[in-house]
Design a protein around this motif. Structure first.
Motif, PDB file in Angstrom:
ATOM      1  N   GLN A  77      97.201  32.082  66.391  1.00 53.80           N
ATOM      2  CA  GLN A  77      97.271  30.948  65.471  1.00 53.80           C
ATOM      3  C   GLN A  77      96.833  31.349  64.072  1.00 53.80           C
ATOM      4  O   GLN A  77      97.428  30.925  63.069  1.00 53.80           O
ATOM      5  N   THR A  78      95.790  32.177  63.987  1.00 54.46           N
ATOM      6  CA  THR A  78      95.325  32.670  62.685  1.00 54.46           C
ATOM      7  C   THR A  78      96.427  33.432  61.970  1.00 54.46           C
ATOM      8  O   THR A  78      96.703  33.207  60.778  1.00 54.46           O
ATOM      9  N   VAL A  79      97.059  34.329  62.689  1.00 58.13           N
ATOM     10  CA  VAL A  79      98.135  35.138  62.102  1.00 58.13           C
ATOM     11  C   VAL A  79      99.295  34.249  61.665  1.00 58.13           C
ATOM     12  O   VAL A  79      99.865  34.414  60.571  1.00 58.13           O
ATOM     13  N   ARG A  80      99.632  33.288  62.494  1.00 61.14           N
ATOM     14  CA  ARG A  80     100.759  32.401  62.202  1.00 61.14           C
ATOM     15  C   ARG A  80     100.494  31.540  60.969  1.00 61.14           C
ATOM     16  O   ARG A  80     101.375  31.362  60.114  1.00 61.14           O
ATOM     17  N   GLU A  81      99.288  30.999  60.836  1.00 59.64           N
ATOM     18  CA  GLU A  81      99.000  30.061  59.754  1.00 59.64           C
ATOM     19  C   GLU A  81      98.516  30.719  58.469  1.00 59.64           C
ATOM     20  O   GLU A  81      98.704  30.173  57.380  1.00 59.64           O
ATOM     21  N   LEU A  82      97.892  31.894  58.609  1.00 58.84           N
ATOM     22  CA  LEU A  82      97.344  32.547  57.412  1.00 58.84           C
ATOM     23  C   LEU A  82      98.057  33.849  57.055  1.00 58.84           C
ATOM     24  O   LEU A  82      97.738  34.484  56.055  1.00 58.84           O
ATOM     25  N   GLY A  83      98.995  34.273  57.892  1.00 56.23           N
ATOM     26  CA  GLY A  83      99.825  35.415  57.532  1.00 56.23           C
ATOM     27  C   GLY A  83      99.334  36.764  57.991  1.00 56.23           C
ATOM     28  O   GLY A  83      99.932  37.795  57.651  1.00 56.23           O
ATOM     29  N   GLY A  84      98.258  36.814  58.764  1.00 54.21           N
ATOM     30  CA  GLY A  84      97.749  38.097  59.242  1.00 54.21           C
ATOM     31  C   GLY A  84      96.306  37.953  59.645  1.00 54.21           C
ATOM     32  O   GLY A  84      95.765  36.845  59.721  1.00 54.21           O
ATOM     33  N   ILE A  85      95.663  39.074  59.911  1.00 55.54           N
ATOM     34  CA  ILE A  85      94.220  39.084  60.172  1.00 55.54           C
ATOM     35  C   ILE A  85      93.671  40.454  59.794  1.00 55.54           C
ATOM     36  O   ILE A  85      94.193  41.485  60.203  1.00 55.54           O
TER      37      ILE A  85
END
Length: 246
Positions: A77-85
């Motif tokens: 979800q982090t990657v999907r909403e913020l573009g990466g990690i």
């Protein structure tokens, strides 16, 4: 030294205490921050509002990390909403204590699920998305180096497991430019371990400074490790414990 502009961080257990302080500090340094919570939605929203009030970006992730798939789902979800990690802070956990004879199998499974399994699974998922400069930072405990009394067998077991995990991660992920470290808090004034609690006097007496620390003290250490200053620190634990382990 702590400029995190353009970075994305995920902080597990970020709705209160140390996790909230870490999430806010990373956002202050410029990172977009996702933070997980289980039931404390109102508190999590309060942390997000603080971040957004300072013109930062925050994403809330509802995740019960005792569920095997939850940690990986939070990363996705982090990657999907913020573009990466770029930064993973494994903070979720809880303080538990009691005599060995009274620890149940259910308690053992729950502590290991949150303090060890979720860390492993979140790290496994995050590492798939990280590149050069990635940071994996786990919140450990002063019990990694010293157990000064009875009733902490379960807590010491769970947090000590992070040491082996972190050393293994440092070796495996180092060639990719990803670091893995632990921050070991001593007595920190939070609602889980308040400075006016029943055992507070005993805990203060175990520190060289004779006092509790604040959640902000841990957040500063995490921010340093997450930034350029932490680029050559890996496979080790940093004690932020007021001299608890001296």
């Amino acid at each position: 030294m702590n400029d995190l502009t353009g970075k994305v961080a995920l902080v597990t257990g970020g709705s209160r205490g140390i996790g909230a302080a870490v999430a806010i500090r990373l956002a202050e340094a410029g990172a977009a921050v996702a933070l997980t919570y289980v039931q404390a939605e109102e508190q999590a929203r309060g942390v997000a509002k603080q971040i957004e009030a300072a013109r930062g970006r925050a994403v809330l992730v509802q995740a019960d990390l005792t569920r095997p798939e939850a940690a990986a789902s939070a990363v996705e979800q982090t990657v999907r909403e913020l573009g990466g990690i770029d930064i993973l802070v494994n903070n979720a956990g809880f303080l538990t204590y009691g005599p060995l004879a009274e620890v149940t199998a259910e308690e053992l499974d729950r502590v290991l699920a949150v303090d060890v399994r979720s860390v492993f699974l979140a790290t496994q998922a995050a590492a798939r998305h990280m590149g050069e400069g990635g940071r994996i930072i786990s919140i450990g405990s002063c019990f990694n180096g010293r157990v000064p009394g009875e009733n902490f067998v379960l807590q010491a077991t769970a947090k000590s497991a992070l040491v082996g995990l972190t050393k293994g991660l440092a070796r495996e992920l180092g060639p990719r430019g990803i670091t893995a470290t632990i921050v070991d808090p001593g007595p920190i004034d939070t609602d889980m371990n308040p400075a006016d609690g029943d055992s507070a006097e005993f805990q203060r007496g175990l520190t060289a400074l004779g006092r509790y620390g604040e959640a902000a003290d841990i957040a500063e250490a995490v921010a340093y490790l997450a930034g350029p200053g932490g680029r050559y620190i890996t496979g080790t634990a940093i004690a932020v414990d007021g001299g608890y382990t001296v």
